[in-house]
Enzyme design. Structure first.
Site, short mmCIF file in Angstrom:
data_model
loop_
_atom_site.label_atom_id
_atom_site.label_comp_id
_atom_site.label_asym_id
_atom_site.label_seq_id
_atom_site.Cartn_x
_atom_site.Cartn_y
_atom_site.Cartn_z
N HIS A 81 0.82 -1.08 -0.02
CA HIS A 81 -0.01 0.05 -0.01
C HIS A 81 0.78 1.42 -0.09
O HIS A 81 0.54 2.37 0.56
CB HIS A 81 -1.05 0.11 1.06
CG HIS A 81 -1.81 -1.26 1.34
ND1 HIS A 81 -3.18 -1.02 0.82
CD2 HIS A 81 -1.89 -2.50 1.52
CE1 HIS A 81 -3.94 -2.21 0.88
NE2 HIS A 81 -3.10 -3.02 1.44
N ASN B 227 -10.09 -2.98 2.40
CA ASN B 227 -9.81 -3.02 0.90
C ASN B 227 -11.15 -2.78 0.19
O ASN B 227 -12.22 -2.88 0.88
CB ASN B 227 -9.44 -4.46 0.68
CG ASN B 227 -7.68 -4.32 1.05
OD1 ASN B 227 -7.23 -3.51 1.30
ND2 ASN B 227 -7.32 -5.74 0.94
N TYR C 270 0.76 -3.84 12.23
CA TYR C 270 0.52 -2.45 11.83
C TYR C 270 1.38 -1.70 12.87
O TYR C 270 2.10 -0.77 12.54
CB TYR C 270 -0.82 -2.11 11.82
CG TYR C 270 -1.38 -2.46 10.52
CD1 TYR C 270 -1.64 -4.21 10.39
CD2 TYR C 270 -1.89 -1.95 9.37
CE1 TYR C 270 -2.30 -4.61 9.21
CE2 TYR C 270 -2.45 -2.48 8.48
CZ TYR C 270 -2.61 -3.73 8.15
OH TYR C 270 -3.00 -4.39 7.15
#
Ligand code: HDE
Length: 711
Positions: A98, A171, A385
């Site tokens: 991304h 997404n 993350y």
């Protein structure tokens, strides 16, 4: 020796007098020319004085401090060294996946309280608006890659609630490639450029990707989605978003309801066709970000509705698949999507780096009233993350960056680390303590509580058998598409697999397709020139033939029946009918669509009644792939000269090939003849011979594409 050299040569000391010898005003700025003729823009009462980062005023931002005009640079030039030092450190690591993205601000507005399901503060009060930041992205490409790669799109939403930041990092596709986060690095390595040759970038049409995929049957449902038109959206504004995993909502009594999150675009869904995508990447690699920028600049704020599929343990235990398996979805026909609010994107960032590049989404950012499930992909993401943000942003204080900071009050005793901006004040940096009675303390009543799930089982590395059906939903997705969409999907597989050099990989893929749909497998095998059909791949579970089609999975079965938010490219020439152009502009604006004029020169055209019409594009830079529909408003002479231009001929042949609606004046004939499409004009082409025709054209455009033209 030149005159200049003679004055600056050798040991002649650098001129102490910095006074420029010439002054002028250029574009309303005070400009001075230095001794070497360089341009100085000097500060006056309207301009701030330039300083170093330390605030020291700068006298010369053009020339390094040097010994003699042609002599060596002096190390003591702190302004020069600071400027270069800072420049050298401008980049931070781009996201592993991304990397290419575009972020904008907006707000979320709740339609009705959801107290029954959740005590999340953001879900309590009808009409309440919560600030939001959204970043859209492609997955595989690097930061500078093009927008229209065939790829999944990230749809990451940060909601700045009154009880902390809630990130829904989703997404535009509701399922994923893999079931266990353990395989994520392999997936991403295989999808990105090969490590030895560093190509191909931003695309999956290569051996490594298909090698990995063909060895991972669990990815087959997602493969259907990425080969479908969902992976080449017309713009971020026209795509759905999904939270993918099953999450929990938890109410004040501690009761949990499972939830899947959906974002539904108000303007409906739309994709481009593959040939168009490839051409857009050349014509405007920034097509998607430019679209978002333009829409917000114009005040046409993109909007989505938040939908929730809500279900309980009872449904979960009866459902055909495991709700913890992220390679599966729950058809909307089985659990309807309850619309609960809207997301409006209404503000561009002030600075791309500060906001879009530095925004740090983390799946583990949730708020009281929301909780995770045991989806093994989600559990892995909850580790990844936070970890990745520390690497990217350089330390644990990335929450001090404004785009990441909560907008609600926050009180904790964490301190120090790189770039600390706000450490706790005073003596106390620990808890419990007796010095600071009003200081931060836990709250059983208001604090976050994990859902009281009853977990037990043997510790093992194991995949649940309930995850074993890899083909049934892939088949369901394929069969739920219209014939046009099925053709696109087959064409995409053929395109991608034709780029695969190693034959056995192509064969393995066809053997999987046989478990999905035999006709699809045969079409692909035939178009790959495969002489012999392989056997179907061994399947952990046989494909179910009884799943109902789910119309919600198709783009084309779901509208939007409006041309709002779309763009018409009007090819014009001198001598064109100006009144017709005005009528078309008016009809387009009534529909909420916009018009861009494409002309032989960027200076625009003079219409037959002598009026000047501005152009937004010169024909070479404004191919029809940039527009949702096209119109040709030209004079006979104009058409004759456009007919000689390859770009103008491509404009019309591409519009036809990409199934676009086209309006034209009779004078356009010469261009059609030259482009070889005069005999191919069909019901998707509207002759603008009367006022009514303009409205006919716009109402046809509501179908977005003239799919009947498909051979
Ligand atoms: Fe991500 N993903 N992901 N992902 N993902 C990242 O975080 C990861 C997955 C998604 O605009 C990374 O900040 C793992 C699913 C989006 O900033 C990283 C797994 C979904 C974004 C990461 C997944 C996503 C990311 C890279 C498998 C859809 C961009 C840089 C378990 C539901 C957010 C970063 C933005 C970004 C890890 C799978 C969506 C490395 C380990 C499934 C939209 O942390």
């Amino acid at each position: 020796m030149s005159k200049k050299d003679s004055t600056t040569h050798g040991n002649v000391p650098a001129a102490p007098n910095r006074k420029p010898y010439k002054q002028a005003k250029f574009n309303d700025q005070h400009v001075a020319f230095g001794r070497g003729g360089e341009v100085h823009q000097t500060a006056d009462h309207e301009h701030d004085i330039m300083t170093t980062q330390q605030g020291t005023p700068v006298s010369d931002d053009q020339n390094t401090l040097r010994v003699g005009a042609r002599g060596p640079a002096a190390l003591e030039d702190f302004h020069f060294r600071e400027k270069l030092f800072h420049f050298d450190h401008e980049r931070i690591p781009e996201r592993v996946v991304h990397a290419r993205g575009y972020g904008v601000h907006g707000f979320f507005e709740l339609y009705e309280p959801l107290t029954k399901y959740s005590n999340a503060d953001i879900l309590q009060r009808k009409g309440e608006k919560t600030p939001a930041f959204v970043r859209f992205s492609t997955v595989a490409g690097n930061k500078g890659s093009f927008d229209l790669a065939r790829d999944v799109r990230g749809f990451a939403v940060k909601l700045y609630t009154k009880e902390g930041n809630w990130d829904i990092v989703g997404n535009n596709i509701p399922v994923f490639f893999i079931q266990d986060a353990m395989k994520f690095p392999d997936l991403v390595h295989a999808a990105k450029e090969a490590p030895d040759r560093a190509f191909p970038q931003a695309q999956t049409a290569h051996d490594n990707f298909w090698d990995f995929i063909s060895l991972m049957p669990e990815s087959m449902n997602m493969v259907m989605w990425i080969m479908s038109d969902r992976a080449i959206p017309r713009s971020f504004r026209f795509m759905e978003g999904f939270g993918v995993h099953t999450f929990r909502l938890v109410n004040a009594d501690g009761k949990s309801t499972f939830v899947k999150f959906h974002w539904k675009p108000k303007l409906g869904m739309q994709s481009v066709v593959w040939n168009e995508a490839m051409k857009i990447n050349g014509a405007d690699p920034d097509y998607h970000r430019r679209d978002m920028w333009q829409a917000i600049e114009m005040g046409d704020y993109p909007e989505w509705e938040l939908g929730m599929q809500l279900f309980d343990e009872d449904f979960a235990s009866k459902f055909d698949f495991d709700v913890l398996d992220a390679t599966k979805l729950i058809p909307e026909e089985e659990v309807p999507v309850k619309i609960v609010g809207r997301l409006v994107l209404d503000r561009l960032v002030d600075n791309f780096f500060a906001e879009t590049e530095q925004v740090a989404f983390c799946t583990q950012n949730i708020v009281p009233g929301v909780d995770f499930t045991n989806d093994p992909l989600l559990q892995g993401r909850n580790f990844s993350y936070l970890d990745t943000q520390v690497k990217r942003l350089g330390g644990p204080n990335f929450t001090h960056i404004p785009v990441n900071a909560p907008k609600c009050p926050f009180h904790h005793l964490q301190q120090d680390g790189h770039m600390a901006m706000h450490n706790p004040k005073g003596r106390v940096n620990y808890e419990p303590n007796s010095h600071q009675p009003g200081g931060p303390r836990e709250s059983v009543e208001k604090g976050f509580h994990s859902y009281h799930a009853n977990e037990n089982g043997e510790k093992d590395r194991v995949r649940s058998e309930s995850f074993a059906d890899h083909y049934s939903q892939a088949r369901q997705f394929y069969l739920s598409q219209t014939p046009v969409e099925q053709k696109h999907l087959a064409d995409a597989l053929i395109f991608e697999l034709s780029k695969v050099e190693i034959e056995i990989i192509r064969v393995r893929m066809v053997s999987h397709l046989l478990n999905i749909d035999e006709n699809l497998a045969k079409t692909v095998a035939e178009q790959l020139g495969m002489r012999q059909m392989p056997k179907a791949a061994d399947a952990a579970m046989p494909t179910r033939m009884d799943l109902q089609q789910s119309p919600a999975l198709s783009i084309l079965k779901n509208g939007p029946d409006s041309f709002k938010g779309r763009k018409i490219g009007v090819l014009m020439s001198d001598g064109a009918d100006g009144q017709l152009f005005e009528a078309l502009s008016k009809a387009a604006s009534q529909e909420g669509a916009i018009i861009e004029v494409v002309a032989p020169t960027i200076g625009g055209v003079i219409t037959k009644d002598g009026k000047h019409v501005k152009a937004q594009q010169k024909i070479d830079g404004g191919p029809s792939v940039l527009y949702d529909a096209v119109a040709l408003i030209v004079s006979a002479d104009g058409a004759a000269s456009l007919a000689k231009m390859p770009a103008a001929r491509d404009f019309v042949t591409d519009a036809m090939a990409h199934f676009k609606f086209m309006a034209y004046t009779a004078e356009a004939d010469a261009l059609f003849v030259a482009a070889g499409i005069r005999t191919k004009l069909d019901a998707g082409c509207v002759l603008l011979n009367q006022d009514k025709a303009v409205n006919d054209f716009i109402s046809k455009c509501r179908m977005l594409r003239f799919w009947e033209r498909t051979p």
